[in-house]
Design a protein around this motif. Structure first.
Motif, PDB file in Angstrom:
ATOM      1  N   ARG A  55       0.833  -1.205   0.000  1.00  0.00           N
ATOM      2  CA  ARG A  55       0.000   0.000   0.000  1.00  0.00           C
ATOM      3  C   ARG A  55       0.870   1.259   0.000  1.00  0.00           C
ATOM      4  NH1 ARG A  55      -5.556  -0.758   1.430  1.00  0.00           N
ATOM      5  NH2 ARG A  55      -6.041  -2.937   0.980  1.00  0.00           N
ATOM      6  N   GLU A  56       1.932   1.246   0.798  1.00  0.00           N
ATOM      7  CA  GLU A  56       2.838   2.407   0.828  1.00  0.00           C
ATOM      8  C   GLU A  56       3.527   2.579  -0.524  1.00  0.00           C
ATOM      9  OE1 GLU A  56       6.535   4.262   3.467  1.00  0.00           O
ATOM     10  OE2 GLU A  56       6.167   2.104   3.485  1.00  0.00           O
ATOM     11  N   ALA A  57       4.007   1.494  -1.092  1.00  0.00           N
ATOM     12  CA  ALA A  57       4.686   1.567  -2.387  1.00  0.00           C
ATOM     13  C   ALA A  57       3.746   2.109  -3.467  1.00  0.00           C
ATOM     14  CB  ALA A  57       5.208   0.191  -2.785  1.00  0.00           C
ATOM     15  N   ARG A  58       2.487   1.682  -3.422  1.00  0.00           N
ATOM     16  CA  ARG A  58       1.512   2.162  -4.403  1.00  0.00           C
ATOM     17  C   ARG A  58       1.263   3.655  -4.237  1.00  0.00           C
ATOM     18  NH1 ARG A  58      -4.168   2.797  -4.592  1.00  0.00           N
ATOM     19  NH2 ARG A  58      -4.975   2.594  -6.729  1.00  0.00           N
ATOM     20  N   ALA A  59       1.166   4.131  -3.000  1.00  0.00           N
ATOM     21  CA  ALA A  59       0.932   5.551  -2.758  1.00  0.00           C
ATOM     22  C   ALA A  59       2.067   6.401  -3.336  1.00  0.00           C
ATOM     23  CB  ALA A  59       0.789   5.811  -1.260  1.00  0.00           C
ATOM     24  N   ILE A  60       3.306   5.973  -3.115  1.00  0.00           N
ATOM     25  CA  ILE A  60       4.460   6.710  -3.636  1.00  0.00           C
ATOM     26  C   ILE A  60       4.465   6.678  -5.160  1.00  0.00           C
ATOM     27  CG2 ILE A  60       6.983   6.793  -3.723  1.00  0.00           C
ATOM     28  CD1 ILE A  60       6.963   5.553  -0.882  1.00  0.00           C
ATOM     29  N   ARG A  61       4.151   5.506  -5.718  1.00  0.00           N
ATOM     30  CA  ARG A  61       4.146   5.363  -7.178  1.00  0.00           C
ATOM     31  C   ARG A  61       3.091   6.276  -7.819  1.00  0.00           C
ATOM     32  NH1 ARG A  61       3.590   0.419  -7.077  1.00  0.00           N
ATOM     33  NH2 ARG A  61       1.375   0.147  -7.549  1.00  0.00           N
ATOM     34  N   ILE A  62       1.905   6.331  -7.244  1.00  0.00           N
ATOM     35  CA  ILE A  62       0.843   7.175  -7.795  1.00  0.00           C
ATOM     36  C   ILE A  62       1.225   8.653  -7.701  1.00  0.00           C
ATOM     37  CG2 ILE A  62      -1.515   7.976  -7.387  1.00  0.00           C
ATOM     38  CD1 ILE A  62      -2.241   5.112  -6.648  1.00  0.00           C
ATOM     39  N   PHE A  63       1.794   9.043  -6.564  1.00  0.00           N
ATOM     40  CA  PHE A  63       2.209  10.451  -6.407  1.00  0.00           C
ATOM     41  C   PHE A  63       3.238  10.819  -7.470  1.00  0.00           C
ATOM     42  CE2 PHE A  63       4.773  13.856  -4.554  1.00  0.00           C
ATOM     43  CZ  PHE A  63       3.778  14.757  -4.183  1.00  0.00           C
ATOM     44  N   ARG A  64       4.209   9.955  -7.695  1.00  0.00           N
ATOM     45  CA  ARG A  64       5.250  10.249  -8.682  1.00  0.00           C
ATOM     46  C   ARG A  64       4.665  10.330 -10.095  1.00  0.00           C
ATOM     47  NH1 ARG A  64       9.980   6.579  -5.928  1.00  0.00           N
ATOM     48  NH2 ARG A  64      11.278   8.329  -5.256  1.00  0.00           N
ATOM     49  N   ARG A  65       3.692   9.507 -10.383  1.00  0.00           N
ATOM     50  CA  ARG A  65       3.107   9.493 -11.727  1.00  0.00           C
ATOM     51  C   ARG A  65       2.326  10.762 -12.025  1.00  0.00           C
ATOM     52  NH1 ARG A  65      -0.310   4.173 -12.340  1.00  0.00           N
ATOM     53  NH2 ARG A  65      -0.798   5.162 -14.322  1.00  0.00           N
ATOM     54  N   LYS A  66       1.796  11.419 -10.977  1.00  0.00           N
ATOM     55  CA  LYS A  66       0.894  12.545 -11.200  1.00  0.00           C
ATOM     56  C   LYS A  66       1.444  13.900 -10.761  1.00  0.00           C
ATOM     57  CE  LYS A  66      -3.177   9.553 -10.774  1.00  0.00           C
ATOM     58  NZ  LYS A  66      -4.479   9.312 -10.106  1.00  0.00           N
ATOM     59  N   ALA A  67       2.384  13.895  -9.814  1.00  0.00           N
ATOM     60  CA  ALA A  67       2.841  15.164  -9.237  1.00  0.00           C
ATOM     61  C   ALA A  67       3.639  16.005 -10.212  1.00  0.00           C
ATOM     62  CB  ALA A  67       3.677  14.899  -7.987  1.00  0.00           C
ATOM     63  N   HIS A  68       4.173  15.404 -11.278  1.00  0.00           N
ATOM     64  CA  HIS A  68       4.982  16.175 -12.225  1.00  0.00           C
ATOM     65  C   HIS A  68       4.175  17.309 -12.846  1.00  0.00           C
ATOM     66  CE1 HIS A  68       3.133  14.630 -15.983  1.00  0.00           C
ATOM     67  NE2 HIS A  68       2.891  13.561 -15.248  1.00  0.00           N
ATOM     68  N   ASN A  69       2.838  17.212 -12.797  1.00  0.00           N
ATOM     69  CA  ASN A  69       1.990  18.271 -13.335  1.00  0.00           C
ATOM     70  C   ASN A  69       1.979  19.513 -12.447  1.00  0.00           C
ATOM     71  OD1 ASN A  69       0.602  16.965 -15.726  1.00  0.00           O
ATOM     72  ND2 ASN A  69       0.091  15.482 -14.131  1.00  0.00           N
ATOM     73  N   HIS A  70       2.472  19.371 -11.210  1.00  0.00           N
ATOM     74  CA  HIS A  70       2.335  20.453 -10.239  1.00  0.00           C
ATOM     75  C   HIS A  70       3.658  20.956  -9.666  1.00  0.00           C
ATOM     76  CE1 HIS A  70      -1.926  19.402 -10.295  1.00  0.00           C
ATOM     77  NE2 HIS A  70      -1.583  18.159 -10.027  1.00  0.00           N
ATOM     78  N   VAL A  71       4.767  20.363 -10.046  1.00  0.00           N
ATOM     79  CA  VAL A  71       6.058  20.785  -9.495  1.00  0.00           C
ATOM     80  C   VAL A  71       6.925  21.352 -10.622  1.00  0.00           C
ATOM     81  CG1 VAL A  71       5.981  19.141  -7.587  1.00  0.00           C
ATOM     82  CG2 VAL A  71       7.042  18.458  -9.738  1.00  0.00           C
ATOM     83  N   PRO A  72       7.715  22.384 -10.326  1.00  0.00           N
ATOM     84  CA  PRO A  72       8.518  23.011 -11.385  1.00  0.00           C
ATOM     85  C   PRO A  72       9.695  22.165 -11.844  1.00  0.00           C
ATOM     86  CG  PRO A  72       8.951  24.041  -9.259  1.00  0.00           C
ATOM     87  CD  PRO A  72       7.803  23.107  -9.057  1.00  0.00           C
ATOM     88  N   TRP A  73      10.174  21.274 -10.967  1.00  0.00           N
ATOM     89  CA  TRP A  73      11.320  20.433 -11.314  1.00  0.00           C
ATOM     90  C   TRP A  73      10.973  18.965 -11.068  1.00  0.00           C
ATOM     91  CZ3 TRP A  73      12.088  24.631  -7.839  1.00  0.00           C
ATOM     92  CH2 TRP A  73      12.577  25.785  -8.466  1.00  0.00           C
ATOM     93  N   PRO A  74      10.348  18.316 -12.031  1.00  0.00           N
ATOM     94  CA  PRO A  74       9.898  16.931 -11.838  1.00  0.00           C
ATOM     95  C   PRO A  74      11.008  15.960 -11.450  1.00  0.00           C
ATOM     96  CG  PRO A  74       8.890  17.873 -13.801  1.00  0.00           C
ATOM     97  CD  PRO A  74       9.935  18.848 -13.348  1.00  0.00           C
ATOM     98  N   LYS A  75      12.269  16.284 -11.758  1.00  0.00           N
ATOM     99  CA  LYS A  75      13.350  15.358 -11.421  1.00  0.00           C
ATOM    100  C   LYS A  75      13.476  15.127  -9.919  1.00  0.00           C
ATOM    101  CE  LYS A  75      16.328  15.939 -15.483  1.00  0.00           C
ATOM    102  NZ  LYS A  75      17.687  16.352 -15.968  1.00  0.00           N
ATOM    103  N   LEU A  76      13.023  16.110  -9.106  1.00  0.00           N
ATOM    104  CA  LEU A  76      13.140  15.934  -7.664  1.00  0.00           C
ATOM    105  C   LEU A  76      12.272  14.779  -7.169  1.00  0.00           C
ATOM    106  CD1 LEU A  76      10.460  17.138  -5.936  1.00  0.00           C
ATOM    107  CD2 LEU A  76      11.409  19.287  -6.715  1.00  0.00           C
ATOM    108  N   LEU A  77      11.293  14.368  -7.964  1.00  0.00           N
ATOM    109  CA  LEU A  77      10.430  13.251  -7.579  1.00  0.00           C
ATOM    110  C   LEU A  77      11.185  11.931  -7.572  1.00  0.00           C
ATOM    111  CD1 LEU A  77       7.254  14.240  -9.630  1.00  0.00           C
ATOM    112  CD2 LEU A  77       7.569  14.459  -7.157  1.00  0.00           C
TER     113      LEU A  77
END
Length: 261
Positions: A55-77
């Motif tokens: 469950r934790e791994a899935r939460a991190i994976r989903i955040f990484r897949r979608k957060a790039h739309n909201h952060v200026p430097w996606p590489k930090l993910l």
């Protein structure tokens, strides 16, 4: 775990000065254990602990897949600790525990919305940093060995939930909130037990965790002192959200010479 109940704000200031270099966490209810938001969430809503890792791994994976739309430097993910820190500061449940190097910042978070006795936990970070304290079952798991800033270490030593270790520190690049709060992260290697239980498994000649209880009766005096020290939501969260949150305390801080017009 040693527990001290202070009788006044003056007593707290004197006591906190003894913990040179330690890290602190304030909690608004003295009865709460030191558990991460992820631990509390999983205990409440996922009864099968065998699923916690996935469950934790899935939460991190989903955040990484979608957060790039909201952060200026996606590489930090792709930086594990920075990614979890970003999740934490935007409200996602993570295994990170927010601590601060300032006992007064911790006191603010403990007291701000307290309606009963609150608490501050003091963590002996100097002993952990110098490896004077090591896990009894695996003394080779030193601070440098398990450092989650090293690529692959978060997965190897933490996300598997099978190493009873504690690491503290900050990402190589700190965001504005972490800087404003003199913040640091505590990363537990297991999430099915509170921090003091993990530290019970450490070999150490000195206390690793202290609990300071702040009676609700000292809140008013403490909040006035913290206000004078500019420890407010506006200073700790340097954005519009922080300013808006700070207005609640402004309602309290009416001095005798002020008018309410």
């Amino acid at each position: 775990m040693d527990t001290t109940v202070v009788e006044s704000w003056k007593d707290f200031m004197e006591l906190s000065s003894r913990f040179e270099g330690w890290a602190f966490r304030g909690q608004q209810d003295a009865r709460w254990h030191l558990q991460s938001s992820l631990s509390r969430y999983l205990h409440a809503y996922v009864s099968d602990k065998d699923q916690w890792r996935s469950r934790e791994a899935r939460a991190i994976r989903i955040f990484r897949r979608k957060a790039h739309n909201h952060v200026p430097w996606p590489k930090l993910l792709h930086d594990d600790l920075r990614c979890l820190g970003l999740m934490q500061h935007h409200g996602a449940p993570t295994r990170l525990l927010d601590f601060t190097k300032s006992p007064f910042v911790a006191a603010f978070f403990a007291l701000e919305r307290a309606t009963s006795d609150s608490a501050i936990f003091a963590l002996n970070t100097p002993a952990l940093y110098d490896d004077r304290a090591r896990p009894r079952h695996a003394p080779w798991l030193t601070r440098d060995t398990i450092d989650p800033r090293v690529k692959g270490n978060m997965e190897k030593y933490f996300l598997g939930n099978d190493n009873e270790v504690v690491w503290f520190g900050e990402p190589e690049e700190m965001d504005g909130r972490l800087i404003a709060q003199s913040g640091t992260f505590v990363v537990p290697g297991v999430i099915d037990r509170p921090l003091h239980r993990i530290l019970d498994g450490y070999e150490s000649d000195e206390p690793l965790l202290r609990k300071i209880v702040l009676p609700v009766a000292l809140r008013a005096d403490a909040m006035k002192w913290l206000y004078r020290m500019n420890v407010t939501n506006a200073s700790l969260f340097p954005d519009l959200d922080g300013l808006a949150r700070s207005i609640a305390v402004e309602i309290e801080m009416v001095w005798p010479t002020q008018t309410l017009g």
